[in-house]
Design a protein around this motif. Structure first.
Motif, PDB file in Angstrom:
ATOM      1  N   CYS A   1       3.569  -2.286  35.754  1.00 48.71           N
ATOM      2  CA  CYS A   1       4.222  -3.509  36.206  1.00 48.71           C
ATOM      3  C   CYS A   1       3.200  -4.486  36.980  1.00 48.71           C
ATOM      4  CB  CYS A   1       5.245  -3.031  37.546  1.00 48.71           C
ATOM      5  SG  CYS A   1       4.368  -1.976  38.737  1.00 48.71           S
ATOM      6  N   TRP A   2       1.721  -3.989  37.504  1.00 44.55           N
ATOM      7  CA  TRP A   2       0.852  -4.903  37.975  1.00 44.55           C
ATOM      8  C   TRP A   2       0.237  -5.699  37.137  1.00 44.55           C
ATOM      9  CZ3 TRP A   2       3.272  -5.543  42.263  1.00 44.55           C
ATOM     10  CH2 TRP A   2       3.809  -4.698  43.139  1.00 44.55           C
ATOM     11  N   HIS A   3       0.087  -5.005  36.038  1.00 41.02           N
ATOM     12  CA  HIS A   3      -0.584  -5.690  34.735  1.00 41.02           C
ATOM     13  C   HIS A   3       0.285  -6.648  34.436  1.00 41.02           C
ATOM     14  CE1 HIS A   3      -2.697  -1.900  34.809  1.00 41.02           C
ATOM     15  NE2 HIS A   3      -3.784  -2.212  33.860  1.00 41.02           N
TER      16      HIS A   3
ATOM     17  N   ASP B   1      -9.726 -11.080  22.390  1.00 45.20           N
ATOM     18  CA  ASP B   1     -10.945 -10.181  22.220  1.00 45.20           C
ATOM     19  C   ASP B   1     -12.039 -10.098  23.255  1.00 45.20           C
ATOM     20  OD1 ASP B   1     -10.210  -9.349  19.633  1.00 45.20           O
ATOM     21  OD2 ASP B   1     -11.201 -10.986  18.764  1.00 45.20           O
ATOM     22  N   GLN B   2     -11.352 -10.337  24.543  1.00 47.17           N
ATOM     23  CA  GLN B   2     -12.049 -10.389  25.791  1.00 47.17           C
ATOM     24  C   GLN B   2     -11.560  -9.467  26.617  1.00 47.17           C
ATOM     25  OE1 GLN B   2     -12.550 -14.245  27.622  1.00 47.17           O
ATOM     26  NE2 GLN B   2     -14.047 -13.676  29.136  1.00 47.17           N
ATOM     27  N   THR B   3     -12.585  -8.773  27.363  1.00 48.96           N
ATOM     28  CA  THR B   3     -12.004  -7.519  28.424  1.00 48.96           C
ATOM     29  C   THR B   3     -12.274  -8.130  29.798  1.00 48.96           C
ATOM     30  OG1 THR B   3     -14.340  -6.601  28.569  1.00 48.96           O
ATOM     31  CG2 THR B   3     -12.824  -5.559  27.145  1.00 48.96           C
ATOM     32  N   LEU B   4     -11.268  -7.821  30.715  1.00 48.52           N
ATOM     33  CA  LEU B   4     -11.091  -8.283  31.992  1.00 48.52           C
ATOM     34  C   LEU B   4     -10.971  -7.186  33.039  1.00 48.52           C
ATOM     35  CD1 LEU B   4      -8.824 -10.211  29.947  1.00 48.52           C
ATOM     36  CD2 LEU B   4      -9.711 -11.895  31.521  1.00 48.52           C
ATOM     37  N   GLU B   5     -10.884  -7.581  34.107  1.00 45.06           N
ATOM     38  CA  GLU B   5     -10.774  -6.506  35.087  1.00 45.06           C
ATOM     39  C   GLU B   5      -9.448  -7.089  35.961  1.00 45.06           C
ATOM     40  OE1 GLU B   5     -12.394  -2.944  37.024  1.00 45.06           O
ATOM     41  OE2 GLU B   5     -12.708  -4.117  35.125  1.00 45.06           O
ATOM     42  N   LEU B   6      -8.457  -6.115  36.217  1.00 47.04           N
ATOM     43  CA  LEU B   6      -7.616  -6.576  36.993  1.00 47.04           C
ATOM     44  C   LEU B   6      -7.571  -6.108  38.418  1.00 47.04           C
ATOM     45  CD1 LEU B   6      -4.198  -7.317  37.234  1.00 47.04           C
ATOM     46  CD2 LEU B   6      -3.783  -4.989  36.775  1.00 47.04           C
ATOM     47  N   ILE B   7      -7.501  -6.973  39.278  1.00 48.18           N
ATOM     48  CA  ILE B   7      -7.819  -6.580  40.561  1.00 48.18           C
ATOM     49  C   ILE B   7      -6.645  -7.193  41.517  1.00 48.18           C
ATOM     50  CG2 ILE B   7     -10.263  -6.848  40.577  1.00 48.18           C
ATOM     51  CD1 ILE B   7     -10.027  -9.678  41.962  1.00 48.18           C
ATOM     52  N   GLY B   8      -6.493  -6.509  42.776  1.00 47.13           N
ATOM     53  CA  GLY B   8      -5.486  -7.096  43.463  1.00 47.13           C
ATOM     54  C   GLY B   8      -4.867  -6.058  44.626  1.00 47.13           C
ATOM     55  N   THR B   9      -3.753  -6.336  45.219  1.00 52.18           N
ATOM     56  CA  THR B   9      -3.008  -5.446  46.237  1.00 52.18           C
ATOM     57  C   THR B   9      -2.988  -3.903  45.907  1.00 52.18           C
ATOM     58  OG1 THR B   9      -1.795  -7.518  46.985  1.00 52.18           O
ATOM     59  CG2 THR B   9      -1.249  -5.606  47.865  1.00 52.18           C
ATOM     60  N   ASN B  10      -2.326  -3.916  44.699  1.00 48.87           N
ATOM     61  CA  ASN B  10      -1.998  -2.645  44.481  1.00 48.87           C
ATOM     62  C   ASN B  10      -2.917  -1.755  43.364  1.00 48.87           C
ATOM     63  OD1 ASN B  10       0.607  -2.111  45.903  1.00 48.87           O
ATOM     64  ND2 ASN B  10       0.928  -4.269  44.701  1.00 48.87           N
TER      65      ASN B  10
ATOM     66  N   TYR C   1     -10.754  -5.857  47.764  1.00 51.17           N
ATOM     67  CA  TYR C   1     -11.042  -7.390  47.937  1.00 51.17           C
ATOM     68  C   TYR C   1     -10.036  -7.813  48.916  1.00 51.17           C
ATOM     69  CZ  TYR C   1     -13.888  -6.153  44.139  1.00 51.17           C
ATOM     70  OH  TYR C   1     -14.934  -5.681  43.127  1.00 51.17           O
ATOM     71  N   LYS C   2      -9.053  -7.057  49.403  1.00 49.49           N
ATOM     72  CA  LYS C   2      -8.084  -7.452  50.603  1.00 49.49           C
ATOM     73  C   LYS C   2      -7.070  -8.756  50.015  1.00 49.49           C
ATOM     74  CE  LYS C   2     -11.640  -6.103  54.080  1.00 49.49           C
ATOM     75  NZ  LYS C   2     -12.594  -6.687  55.023  1.00 49.49           N
ATOM     76  N   LEU C   3      -6.651  -8.457  48.906  1.00 51.41           N
ATOM     77  CA  LEU C   3      -5.972  -9.429  48.382  1.00 51.41           C
ATOM     78  C   LEU C   3      -4.543  -9.263  48.667  1.00 51.41           C
ATOM     79  CD1 LEU C   3      -7.353 -10.151  44.714  1.00 51.41           C
ATOM     80  CD2 LEU C   3      -7.904 -11.193  47.091  1.00 51.41           C
ATOM     81  N   GLY C   4      -3.781 -10.105  49.214  1.00 46.98           N
ATOM     82  CA  GLY C   4      -2.265 -10.080  49.538  1.00 46.98           C
ATOM     83  C   GLY C   4      -1.959  -9.186  50.415  1.00 46.98           C
ATOM     84  N   ASN C   5      -0.725  -8.665  50.458  1.00 43.82           N
ATOM     85  CA  ASN C   5      -0.342  -7.638  51.223  1.00 43.82           C
ATOM     86  C   ASN C   5       0.808  -7.067  50.521  1.00 43.82           C
ATOM     87  OD1 ASN C   5       2.410  -9.177  51.980  1.00 43.82           O
ATOM     88  ND2 ASN C   5       0.893 -10.644  52.875  1.00 43.82           N
TER      89      ASN C   5
END
Length: 318
Positions: free
Chosen positions: A153-155, A191-200, A206-210
């Motif tokens: 769900c966060w993706h 064709d690119q890779t990425l990093e999902l970061i965030g609250t959950n 990184y202290k993102l959101g709440n």
């Protein structure tokens, strides 16, 4: 060389490593840990690491953009892992031999099942048509992120398939000292890779959101450059991680000219993570997500044009 930063396989450490019989600093419940020696990995030297581009290693979960049913799609990382019995056999071998080498897997019986849509990562070796595990017993792979799958769900919160766009955090094109949160066409991330970061994700270093108003975004691999990287030397890297403000990162990745990726993690050097405020959290950021008729990322479009002195200060309106 693939597009810069494409992460398909486990990235080797810049130093040769050894297994120590002491509790892991990285994984709870793991009775051993893998630590770096002071010997530079020959793979790094062969790839001319001293002339490599150095970028920040991000603490999130790996994603990939590629086609699914003919359209650019976000895929989540899902490694095919050993079942409990096979994992026990593997760990006994690892402790006895102080190495992952020379262990024989039964590819048909030793591994957990994966979804039908699962596909192995680029570079995975095959034997008799079957994907084979790496030295750690994992077979890296991907599954498409579908809105109906609650596990991802966060993706799903950072992608809009109707608008064919993803929510991305990256350096501003006009000022690389400033980050921007913006909507990027999925086709541009092909064709690119990425990093999902965030609250959950990964306890949100990184202290993102709440919890009430979570914040998540994708960061393209290789996009956050380390501007004054330390030399490839154990003691100098250790000092940089401990004393430099720019060293408040989970690790660093060297992107060599031949496409080889090499990394070092704070845990390899016996250091905690997180330890204080991460460097990324304190970078200034501007939100550039315009309102679309399709309702693309509405919580962020409300903030369109706003600047924040620190990434961790970005808060969505209730």
């Amino acid at each position: 060389m693939r597009r810069l930063g494409s992460v398909q396989q486990k990235i080797p450490c810049v130093f040769l490593t050894e297994v120590k019989e002491e509790p892991s600093r990285k994984r709870d419940g793991q009775s051993f840990q893998v630590v770096a020696t002071e010997t530079v990995n020959p793979l790094a030297l062969e790839a001319s690491i001293d002339s490599a581009l150095v970028t920040e290693k991000l603490d999130g979960t790996c994603c990939y953009v590629t086609l699914y049913q003919g359209e650019p799609y976000l895929w989540a990382r899902l490694d095919r892992k050993p079942n409990k019995q096979a994992e026990k056999r593997f760990k006994r071998h690892q402790r006895a031999q102080q190495s992952c080498e020379d262990f024989t897997w039964n590819v048909e019986e030793d591994f957990k099942s994966v979804p039908e849509s699962w596909t192995p990562a680029h570079g995975v070796k095959h034997h008799n048509g079957r994907p084979m595990p790496d030295e750690h017993g994992h077979t890296p792979g991907w599954v498409p992120v579908e809105k109906s799958n609650k596990q991802y769900c966060w993706h799903a919160s950072v992608v809009d398939y109707e608008a064919r766009a993803a929510l991305v955090l990256r350096p501003c094109s006009g000022d690389e000292n400033v980050l921007e949160i913006t909507a990027v066409p999925l086709a541009d991330l092909q064709d690119q890779t990425l990093e999902l970061i965030g609250t959950n994700v990964n306890a949100n270093p990184y202290k993102l959101g709440n919890k009430k108003q979570p914040v998540h975004c994708l960061v393209p691999h290789g996009s956050i450059e380390v501007r004054k990287p330390p030399p490839v030397d154990f003691q100098q890297l250790l000092c940089w991680f401990q004393e430099s403000l720019e060293g408040q990162v989970e690790g660093i990745v060297w992107h060599c000219s031949d496409g080889t990726l090499i990394k070092v993690h704070r845990h390899h050097l016996g250091l905690k993570w997180p330890d204080g405020d991460p460097c990324l959290s304190n970078r200034p950021v501007v939100v550039r997500v315009e309102e679309h008729t399709n309702g693309l990322f509405p919580s962020f479009s409300i903030l369109h044009g706003r600047s924040f002195s620190r990434l961790q200060d970005v808060q969505l309106e209730p």
